[in-house]
Write a protein that holds these residues in place. Structure first.
Motif, PDB file in Angstrom:
ATOM      1  N   SER A   7       0.707  -1.164   0.045  1.00  0.00           N
ATOM      2  CA  SER A   7       0.067   0.044   0.028  1.00  0.00           C
ATOM      3  C   SER A   7       0.778   1.250   0.044  1.00  0.00           C
ATOM      4  N   GLN A   8       2.080   1.157  -0.034  1.00  0.00           N
ATOM      5  CA  GLN A   8       2.950   2.485   0.086  1.00  0.00           C
ATOM      6  C   GLN A   8       3.727   2.322  -1.110  1.00  0.00           C
ATOM      7  N   PRO A   9       3.289   3.276  -2.335  1.00  0.00           N
ATOM      8  CA  PRO A   9       4.131   3.191  -3.495  1.00  0.00           C
ATOM      9  C   PRO A   9       5.688   3.655  -3.217  1.00  0.00           C
ATOM     10  N   GLU A  10       5.704   4.647  -2.179  1.00  0.00           N
ATOM     11  CA  GLU A  10       7.100   5.383  -1.843  1.00  0.00           C
ATOM     12  C   GLU A  10       7.205   5.468  -0.603  1.00  0.00           C
ATOM     13  N   MET A  11       8.293   5.291  -0.211  1.00  0.00           N
ATOM     14  CA  MET A  11       8.768   5.423   1.155  1.00  0.00           C
ATOM     15  C   MET A  11      10.065   6.138   1.366  1.00  0.00           C
ATOM     16  N   SER A  12      10.592   6.972   2.219  1.00  0.00           N
ATOM     17  CA  SER A  12      11.843   7.478   2.440  1.00  0.00           C
ATOM     18  C   SER A  12      12.260   7.580   3.740  1.00  0.00           C
ATOM     19  N   VAL A  13      13.707   7.292   3.880  1.00  0.00           N
ATOM     20  CA  VAL A  13      14.180   7.304   5.372  1.00  0.00           C
ATOM     21  C   VAL A  13      15.504   7.892   5.369  1.00  0.00           C
ATOM     22  N   GLN A  14      15.958   8.499   6.434  1.00  0.00           N
ATOM     23  CA  GLN A  14      17.092   8.944   6.655  1.00  0.00           C
ATOM     24  C   GLN A  14      18.151   8.000   6.809  1.00  0.00           C
ATOM     25  N   GLU A  15      19.404   8.099   6.197  1.00  0.00           N
ATOM     26  CA  GLU A  15      20.586   7.265   6.511  1.00  0.00           C
ATOM     27  C   GLU A  15      20.598   7.090   7.932  1.00  0.00           C
ATOM     28  N   ALA A  16      20.826   5.673   8.502  1.00  0.00           N
ATOM     29  CA  ALA A  16      21.112   5.296   9.885  1.00  0.00           C
ATOM     30  C   ALA A  16      19.751   4.922  10.328  1.00  0.00           C
ATOM     31  N   GLU A  17      18.787   5.428  10.051  1.00  0.00           N
ATOM     32  CA  GLU A  17      17.449   5.189  10.654  1.00  0.00           C
ATOM     33  C   GLU A  17      16.833   3.958  10.074  1.00  0.00           C
ATOM     34  N   THR A  18      15.453   3.743  11.028  1.00  0.00           N
ATOM     35  CA  THR A  18      14.708   2.399  10.487  1.00  0.00           C
ATOM     36  C   THR A  18      13.632   2.878   9.822  1.00  0.00           C
ATOM     37  N   VAL A  66      11.636  -9.249   9.320  1.00  0.00           N
ATOM     38  CA  VAL A  66      10.177  -9.206   8.913  1.00  0.00           C
ATOM     39  C   VAL A  66       9.513  -9.240  10.338  1.00  0.00           C
ATOM     40  N   ASN A  67       7.918  -8.738  10.134  1.00  0.00           N
ATOM     41  CA  ASN A  67       7.023  -9.089  11.229  1.00  0.00           C
ATOM     42  C   ASN A  67       5.918  -9.818  10.529  1.00  0.00           C
ATOM     43  N   PHE A  68       5.769 -11.122  10.809  1.00  0.00           N
ATOM     44  CA  PHE A  68       4.977 -11.994   9.942  1.00  0.00           C
ATOM     45  C   PHE A  68       3.675 -12.270  10.984  1.00  0.00           C
ATOM     46  N   GLN A  69       2.607 -11.765  10.362  1.00  0.00           N
ATOM     47  CA  GLN A  69       1.551 -11.964  11.226  1.00  0.00           C
ATOM     48  C   GLN A  69       0.420 -13.000  10.314  1.00  0.00           C
ATOM     49  N   LYS A  70       0.379 -14.061  10.647  1.00  0.00           N
ATOM     50  CA  LYS A  70      -0.380 -15.016   9.706  1.00  0.00           C
ATOM     51  C   LYS A  70      -1.846 -14.885   9.863  1.00  0.00           C
ATOM     52  N   ALA A  71      -2.467 -14.755  10.885  1.00  0.00           N
ATOM     53  CA  ALA A  71      -3.612 -14.326  10.878  1.00  0.00           C
ATOM     54  C   ALA A  71      -4.102 -13.222  10.280  1.00  0.00           C
ATOM     55  N   ALA A  72      -3.603 -12.245  10.489  1.00  0.00           N
ATOM     56  CA  ALA A  72      -3.711 -11.180   9.636  1.00  0.00           C
ATOM     57  C   ALA A  72      -3.150 -10.925   8.452  1.00  0.00           C
ATOM     58  N   LYS A  73      -2.697 -11.874   7.927  1.00  0.00           N
ATOM     59  CA  LYS A  73      -2.108 -11.936   6.496  1.00  0.00           C
ATOM     60  C   LYS A  73      -1.259 -10.506   6.465  1.00  0.00           C
ATOM     61  N   SER A  74      -0.235 -10.351   7.019  1.00  0.00           N
ATOM     62  CA  SER A  74       0.570  -9.400   6.904  1.00  0.00           C
ATOM     63  C   SER A  74       1.906  -9.780   7.185  1.00  0.00           C
ATOM     64  N   PHE A  75       2.728  -9.042   6.257  1.00  0.00           N
ATOM     65  CA  PHE A  75       4.224  -9.456   6.355  1.00  0.00           C
ATOM     66  C   PHE A  75       5.148  -8.180   6.030  1.00  0.00           C
ATOM     67  N   SER A  76       5.430  -7.280   6.889  1.00  0.00           N
ATOM     68  CA  SER A  76       6.271  -6.351   6.955  1.00  0.00           C
ATOM     69  C   SER A  76       7.912  -6.501   6.901  1.00  0.00           C
ATOM     70  N   LEU A  77       8.450  -5.494   6.311  1.00  0.00           N
ATOM     71  CA  LEU A  77       9.930  -5.670   6.136  1.00  0.00           C
ATOM     72  C   LEU A  77      10.368  -4.382   7.021  1.00  0.00           C
ATOM     73  N   LYS A  78      11.349  -4.608   8.001  1.00  0.00           N
ATOM     74  CA  LYS A  78      12.027  -3.593   8.578  1.00  0.00           C
ATOM     75  C   LYS A  78      13.551  -3.578   8.213  1.00  0.00           C
ATOM     76  N   ILE A  79      13.914  -2.446   7.828  1.00  0.00           N
ATOM     77  CA  ILE A  79      15.400  -2.294   7.502  1.00  0.00           C
ATOM     78  C   ILE A  79      15.686  -1.462   8.614  1.00  0.00           C
ATOM     79  N   SER A  80      16.829  -1.567   9.375  1.00  0.00           N
ATOM     80  CA  SER A  80      17.459  -0.891  10.151  1.00  0.00           C
ATOM     81  C   SER A  80      18.813  -0.654  10.014  1.00  0.00           C
ATOM     82  N   ASP A  81      19.244   0.761  10.615  1.00  0.00           N
ATOM     83  CA  ASP A  81      20.391   1.336  10.305  1.00  0.00           C
ATOM     84  C   ASP A  81      20.627   1.419   8.514  1.00  0.00           C
ATOM     85  N   SER A  82      19.559   2.086   8.066  1.00  0.00           N
ATOM     86  CA  SER A  82      19.434   2.067   6.571  1.00  0.00           C
ATOM     87  C   SER A  82      20.733   2.500   5.971  1.00  0.00           C
ATOM     88  N   GLN A  83      20.936   1.997   4.947  1.00  0.00           N
ATOM     89  CA  GLN A  83      22.255   2.481   4.049  1.00  0.00           C
ATOM     90  C   GLN A  83      22.056   3.129   2.611  1.00  0.00           C
TER      91      GLN A  83
END
Lengths: 116, 114
Positions: A7-18, A66-83
């Motif tokens: 649902s997110q066509p675009e996202m932005s993050v600061q370097e080193a953030e999550t 990842v945060n996998f929530q099978k019942a909710a059918k959700s599968f999010s990706l977390k990127i830490s310390d973004s480069q």
């Protein structure tokens, strides 16, 4: 048929953030695989991380988790310390378990920008 | 082994012409897949082979499209009588039958129909 929605066509993050990218899917199956792929401007799809549906433990690969929530059918990706090299299009994908389910079904993608 | 190779990287053709793309998978991979990706979208499944057998075809694969994998190694995807709507990136990927780690993708062939 299975569907994958990002649902997110675009996202932005600061370097080193999550940053967290969202993905939901629809299926009636109980056994399947979920993947996150990265596609940089060079266009080659690269596997970032995968999750088996039967495993409750969330997958991790270095700075990616990842945060996998099978019942909710959700599968999010977390990127830490973004480069800066994390900047790319990210695709969530679904694959059925078993030899009859070899096709990957992809979401629409999320374009991630990493700001210095 | 340098991974999955696709040739050519770019192809510009006139509407109505036939084009053929080639994919060389990782040598020990017995499964080979073709996907199509239009700009800003996720890849869409076209077809896949296990060895030389074509096991599944998407309804996206119209009669103008044909794929072969004659000896279970490289594969070709041919589009006859190209249309402007065929303009896209054509991705090839390969895997082992028993591999649940997803595929290894090639860099794709970008087709532009003018």
């Amino acid at each position: 048929a299975q569907t994958v929605t990002q649902s997110q066509p675009e996202m932005s993050v600061q370097e080193a953030e999550t940053v967290t990218l969202s993905c939901t899917y629809d299926t009636s199956e109980s056994d399947y695989y979920l993947f996150w792929y990265k596609q940089p401007p060079s266009r080659q799809m690269i596997l970032v991380i995968r999750q088996e549906a039967y495993k409750q433990q969330n997958a991790t690969e270095n700075r990616f988790s990842v945060n996998f929530q099978k019942a909710a059918k959700s599968f999010s990706l977390k990127i830490s310390d973004s480069q800066l090299g994390d900047a790319a299009m990210y695709f969530c994908a679904y694959r059925s378990e078993g030899t009859s389910g070899s096709r990957l079904t992809f979401g629409e993608g999320t374009q991630l920008t990493v700001n210095p | 082994d340098t991974g999955v190779s696709q040739d050519p990287r770019h192809k510009i053709t006139k509407r109505g012409q036939n084009v053929t793309f080639r994919c060389d998978p990782i040598s020990e991979h017995n499964r080979l897949y073709w996907y199509r990706q239009t700009l800003g979208q996720g890849p869409e499944f076209l077809t896949y082979f296990q060895n030389e057998a074509q096991l599944e075809k998407s309804r996206l694969l119209s009669d103008r499209f044909s794929a072969e994998r004659p000896k279970g190694s490289f594969s070709t995807l041919e589009i006859q009588r190209t249309e402007q709507g065929d303009s896209a990136m054509y991705l090839c990927a390969s895997s082992l039958e028993t591999d649940s780690y997803g595929y290894t993708f090639g860099s794709g062939t970008r087709l532009t129909v003018v």
